[in-house]
Motif scaffolding. Structure first.
Motif, mmCIF file in Angstrom:
data_model
loop_
_atom_site.group_PDB
_atom_site.id
_atom_site.type_symbol
_atom_site.label_atom_id
_atom_site.label_comp_id
_atom_site.label_asym_id
_atom_site.label_seq_id
_atom_site.Cartn_x
_atom_site.Cartn_y
_atom_site.Cartn_z
ATOM 1 N N SER A 86 0.831 -1.214 0.000
ATOM 2 C CA SER A 86 0.000 0.000 0.000
ATOM 3 C C SER A 86 0.858 1.253 0.000
ATOM 4 O O SER A 86 0.449 2.291 -0.542
ATOM 5 N N LEU A 100 1.696 2.169 -3.575
ATOM 6 C CA LEU A 100 0.608 2.849 -4.278
ATOM 7 C C LEU A 100 0.512 4.309 -3.854
ATOM 8 O O LEU A 100 0.303 5.196 -4.694
ATOM 9 N N GLU A 136 0.931 7.436 -6.344
ATOM 10 C CA GLU A 136 -0.059 8.518 -6.433
ATOM 11 C C GLU A 136 0.605 9.879 -6.252
ATOM 12 O O GLU A 136 0.313 10.834 -6.976
ATOM 13 N N ASP A 172 -7.205 -10.533 -5.070
ATOM 14 C CA ASP A 172 -6.104 -9.578 -5.239
ATOM 15 C C ASP A 172 -5.854 -8.723 -4.001
ATOM 16 O O ASP A 172 -5.266 -7.633 -4.096
ATOM 17 N N TYR A 232 2.935 -5.302 -9.045
ATOM 18 C CA TYR A 232 1.788 -4.922 -8.220
ATOM 19 C C TYR A 232 1.331 -3.511 -8.602
ATOM 20 O O TYR A 232 0.130 -3.230 -8.652
ATOM 21 N N TRP A 239 -2.408 -2.318 -10.228
ATOM 22 C CA TRP A 239 -3.166 -1.126 -9.832
ATOM 23 C C TRP A 239 -3.426 -0.210 -11.033
ATOM 24 O O TRP A 239 -4.518 0.346 -11.183
#
Length: 479
Positions: free
Chosen positions: A47, A50, A54, A87, A154, A158
């Protein structure tokens, strides 16, 4: 037309916006941290990747992304990102520099199929032994595994909703038939997995999917932006630095250290502990020696003495003959040529005269000697290196590059201003995927200067390297 390259590193995620003429128009970065809950462990939460992506995309979007046609991905290799059937991430990702699976790696390596099919030793940091460790120590988690992805893949999931990997990163899992460029059903079965647990494979310059519409709207990208296969960080750096033909090579001073050479073809020599992997371009392979601590070693020493790493190297002038103090940079084990997860680093030959500067020189020398060991291992496979292109954060130190040139006896070329590493290589792969271009666009960077070996110090460095090797053998016997 523009393209984006994203590089998911260990300490941060970097993005570059690149024009059709390959000029870098903008860049952005976001930091990442590593968790070490137990000795030898190294983990990150996907996480966080990601969130970093972002942040980087938000920063790049300020420069306008309406002309973007492709995105390329690069990233740290070997990480085990475990997903369930929906997922969802099952546990923190076990990273490349995690050595907990050393016993499982040795067991897999004892099966002759692994070296024969993959062309490589099964190192503790590779992905397959990590899954064997999870099966043995976290069986409930292993039973839920629906898919195994590498870190950058990964990010791809996303971005696209697709489970896809590419050849250069897959070659570091110990599941790939590296010569055939396909998953090995036999090796997967040896770790309790099947092809269904694996992402589909593409070449690094191929289209792997398209950007999800919701993300395109968020950042102002057009519909149908393609996501290139991309590459593992070192293969992508090879594309970025133009190291795509046999005889070309680079040295990378990042968290780890890499001596990377493009290969004539597929010619594995696992007994040397040299990595023989697919390149990020079709029908191409490369070899590399890898040490686990390069700038990581200098940063460790900087924390130890309470100073900034850049300040430490700035205090030094040109290389001098190595002193009595030796440093072994095995802070978390070593790969090439030792393949030893339990060996640890050491300072030796400390004396009253040893001061901070002497310690810094010993650290720079120690990393250079570890890279010399990689050079010797590559030479044992028949690979010759006539010159090196310098990459990575550590290459900003002229002293360190001169030390490496002298220790290896090879001139080091310093690129002109600009970053020609993994993020730039990922952008080049995006350009290939978006336009159909090929390896011809992966040209070497303009060279600002060449750092030649200091021949007056050759004999002193040869003697010091011999002492370094003897010290490594002695320390290894105590591990």
């Amino acid at each position: 037309m523009t393209v984006i390259g994203l590089d998911l590193g260990t300490s941060g995620l970097k993005g570059v916006l690149v024009g059709e003429d390959q000029a870098v128009l903008a860049e952005a970065s976001a930091p990442l941290s590593v968790s070490r809950p137990h000795e030898g462990w190294s983990e990150q939460n996907p996480s966080d990747w990601l969130a970093a992506a972002e942040s980087v995309m938000d920063q790049l979007a300020k420069h306008g992304l309406s002309e973007v046609r492709g995105i390329g991905l690069s990233g740290q290799m070997h990480g085990a990102t475990l997903l369930d059937a929906a997922d969802e991430v099952l546990r923190p990702c076990i990273l490349w520099n995690d050595t907990r699976a050393h016993a499982e790696a040795a067991a897999l390596d004892a099966d002759p199929r692994f070296r024969r099919i993959t062309g490589n030793i099964v190192f503790p940091g590779f992905t397959a032994p990590k899954l064997a460790w999870v099966a043995a120590h976290e069986p409930a988690t292993f039973a839920k595994v629906g898919r195994v992805l590498l870190p950058k893949d990964y990010l791809r999931l996303w971005l696209t909703g697709e489970h896809v990997a590419e050849m250069s990163d897959a070659a570091g899992t110990s599941w790939l038939d590296t010569g055939a460029r396909d998953w090995s059903d036999d090796l997967l079965a040896a770790t309790g997995l099947t092809r269904a647990h694996m992402p589909r494979l593409v070449e690094g310059s191929e289209v792997s999917g398209t950007l999800r519409p919701a993300l395109a709207v968020r950042w102002g990208l057009p519909e149908g932006v393609v996501i290139a296969g991309g590459g593992g960080d070192n293969a992508a750096s090879g594309v970025g630095a133009g190291v795509v033909e046999a005889g070309e090579a680079f040295v990378s001073l990042g968290t780890s250290g890499v001596l990377f050479a493009a290969a004539e073809g597929y010619a594995p020599a696992p007994e040397t502990a040299v990595h023989t992997f697919c390149h990020a371009l079709p029908n191409a392979w490369h070899q590399m020696g890898v040490i686990l601590a390069a700038t990581d070693a200098l940063n460790w020493y900087a924390r130890l003495v309470g100073a900034d790493a850049a300040a430490l190297t700035a205090e030094l002038g040109a290389p001098t003959a190595p002193g009595r103090t030796l440093f072994l940079p095995y802070l978390g084990g070593e790969r090439t040529p030792l393949n030893d997860a339990s060996i640890r680093g050491a300072f030796l030959g400390l004396e009253h005269e040893t001061n901070r500067a002497a310690g810094t020189r010993a650290v720079l020398d120690g990393v250079a000697f570890a890279l010399r060991d990689c050079r010797d291992a590559l030479a044992a496979t028949g690979t010759r290196i006539d010159r090196l292109i310098a990459l990575g954060g550590g290459s900003r130190s002229e002293t360190w590059l001169a030390t490496i040139a002298t220790a290896l006896g090879v001139p080091v070329d310093v690129p002109a201003a600009g970053d020609f590493g993994a993020a730039f290589g990922a952008a080049r792969l995006a350009l290939m995927a978006a336009t159909g271009a090929g390896p011809e666009i992966a040209t070497p960077p303009p060279i600002a200067r060449r750092i030649a070996p200091i021949t007056d110090l050759t004999a002193a460095y040869d003697d010091a390297h011999a002492r370094y090797r003897a010290a490594a053998r002695a320390i290894g016997s105590l591990s």
